[in-house]
Design a protein around this motif. Structure first.
Motif, PDB file in Angstrom:
ATOM      1  N   ARG A   1       0.775  -1.173  -0.120  1.00  0.00           N
ATOM      2  CA  ARG A   1       0.175   0.033  -0.017  1.00  0.00           C
ATOM      3  C   ARG A   1       0.728   1.218   0.166  1.00  0.00           C
ATOM      4  O   ARG A   1       0.302   2.421   0.054  1.00  0.00           O
ATOM      5  CB  ARG A   1      -1.085   0.116   1.274  1.00  0.00           C
ATOM      6  N   SER A   2       2.247   1.112   0.032  1.00  0.00           N
ATOM      7  CA  SER A   2       2.898   2.081   0.125  1.00  0.00           C
ATOM      8  C   SER A   2       4.445   1.835  -0.167  1.00  0.00           C
ATOM      9  O   SER A   2       4.984   0.682  -0.338  1.00  0.00           O
ATOM     10  CB  SER A   2       3.112   2.958   1.313  1.00  0.00           C
TER      11      SER A   2
ATOM     12  N   GLY B   1      -1.235   2.231  -5.718  1.00  0.00           N
ATOM     13  CA  GLY B   1      -0.807   3.479  -6.246  1.00  0.00           C
ATOM     14  C   GLY B   1       0.447   3.484  -6.972  1.00  0.00           C
ATOM     15  O   GLY B   1       1.244   2.366  -6.763  1.00  0.00           O
TER      16      GLY B   1
ATOM     17  N   PRO C   1      -4.997   1.757  -8.860  1.00  0.00           N
ATOM     18  CA  PRO C   1      -4.886   3.215  -8.418  1.00  0.00           C
ATOM     19  C   PRO C   1      -4.767   3.580  -7.085  1.00  0.00           C
ATOM     20  O   PRO C   1      -5.216   2.680  -6.225  1.00  0.00           O
ATOM     21  CB  PRO C   1      -6.429   3.693  -9.090  1.00  0.00           C
ATOM     22  N   ALA C   2      -4.146   4.544  -6.709  1.00  0.00           N
ATOM     23  CA  ALA C   2      -4.023   4.920  -5.376  1.00  0.00           C
ATOM     24  C   ALA C   2      -5.327   4.916  -4.581  1.00  0.00           C
ATOM     25  O   ALA C   2      -5.251   4.812  -3.143  1.00  0.00           O
ATOM     26  CB  ALA C   2      -3.095   6.320  -5.354  1.00  0.00           C
ATOM     27  N   ASP C   3      -6.262   5.300  -5.289  1.00  0.00           N
ATOM     28  CA  ASP C   3      -7.563   5.295  -4.629  1.00  0.00           C
ATOM     29  C   ASP C   3      -8.388   4.132  -4.649  1.00  0.00           C
ATOM     30  O   ASP C   3      -9.536   4.194  -4.590  1.00  0.00           O
ATOM     31  CB  ASP C   3      -8.348   6.438  -4.723  1.00  0.00           C
TER      32      ASP C   3
ATOM     33  N   ALA D   1     -10.464   1.053  -3.891  1.00  0.00           N
ATOM     34  CA  ALA D   1     -11.305   0.519  -2.878  1.00  0.00           C
ATOM     35  C   ALA D   1     -11.039  -0.906  -2.824  1.00  0.00           C
ATOM     36  O   ALA D   1     -10.410  -1.371  -3.837  1.00  0.00           O
ATOM     37  CB  ALA D   1     -12.827   0.873  -3.229  1.00  0.00           C
TER      38      ALA D   1
END
Length: 132
Positions: free
Chosen positions: A61-62, A88, A107-109, A111
């Motif tokens: 996630r990062s 992301g 995509p970073a957003d 869901a």
């Protein structure tokens, strides 16, 4: 009798993620994935769990997630074929720079449902390719 279980879209997927997984956990579970929520950094108990049955992917996630996992790549259960599901561009760029062989960028957003859809799509495509 267990047809309902194997027919779930992520049945057979064993995914790792750094805790807390938050909203991802129930959505991935409902879709049939086995989710291994690991502490930061990985400790001996987490290594045993990961080594007990190989992972099919890790949700990064990062960029920091990719860095934290770098020292652990190559341990039993976390081999070079494990896919990096990167939420992301920063996570994907860092995973590629660290040499992950299979980096899939979301995509970073994204869901939790989008993560499930992406994993399911890729899994179905891989199963189709193996069947040919």
């Amino acid at each position: 009798a267990l047809d309902w279980f194997v027919s779930r879209p992520l049945s057979g997927e064993r995914l790792g993620v750094f805790a807390p997984a938050g909203d991802l956990s129930p959505v991935l579970d409902l879709a049939g994935a086995e989710l291994v929520e690991a502490p930061r950094p990985l400790g001996p108990a987490a290594r045993v769990v990961i080594g007990a049955a190989p992972l099919t992917g890790w949700i990064l996630r990062s960029a920091e997630d990719a860095e934290l996992l770098e020292e652990e790549r190559g341990i039993p259960g976390l081999h070079g074929e494990v896919r990096a599901w990167c939420v992301g561009p920063a996570a994907a760029e860092r995973a590629r720079a660290l040499g992950w062989a299979h980096v899939l960028e979301l995509p970073a957003d994204a869901a939790p449902e989008a993560v499930v859809a992406a994993v399911a799509e890729r899994t179905a495509g891989a199963a189709f390719a193996r069947a040919r």
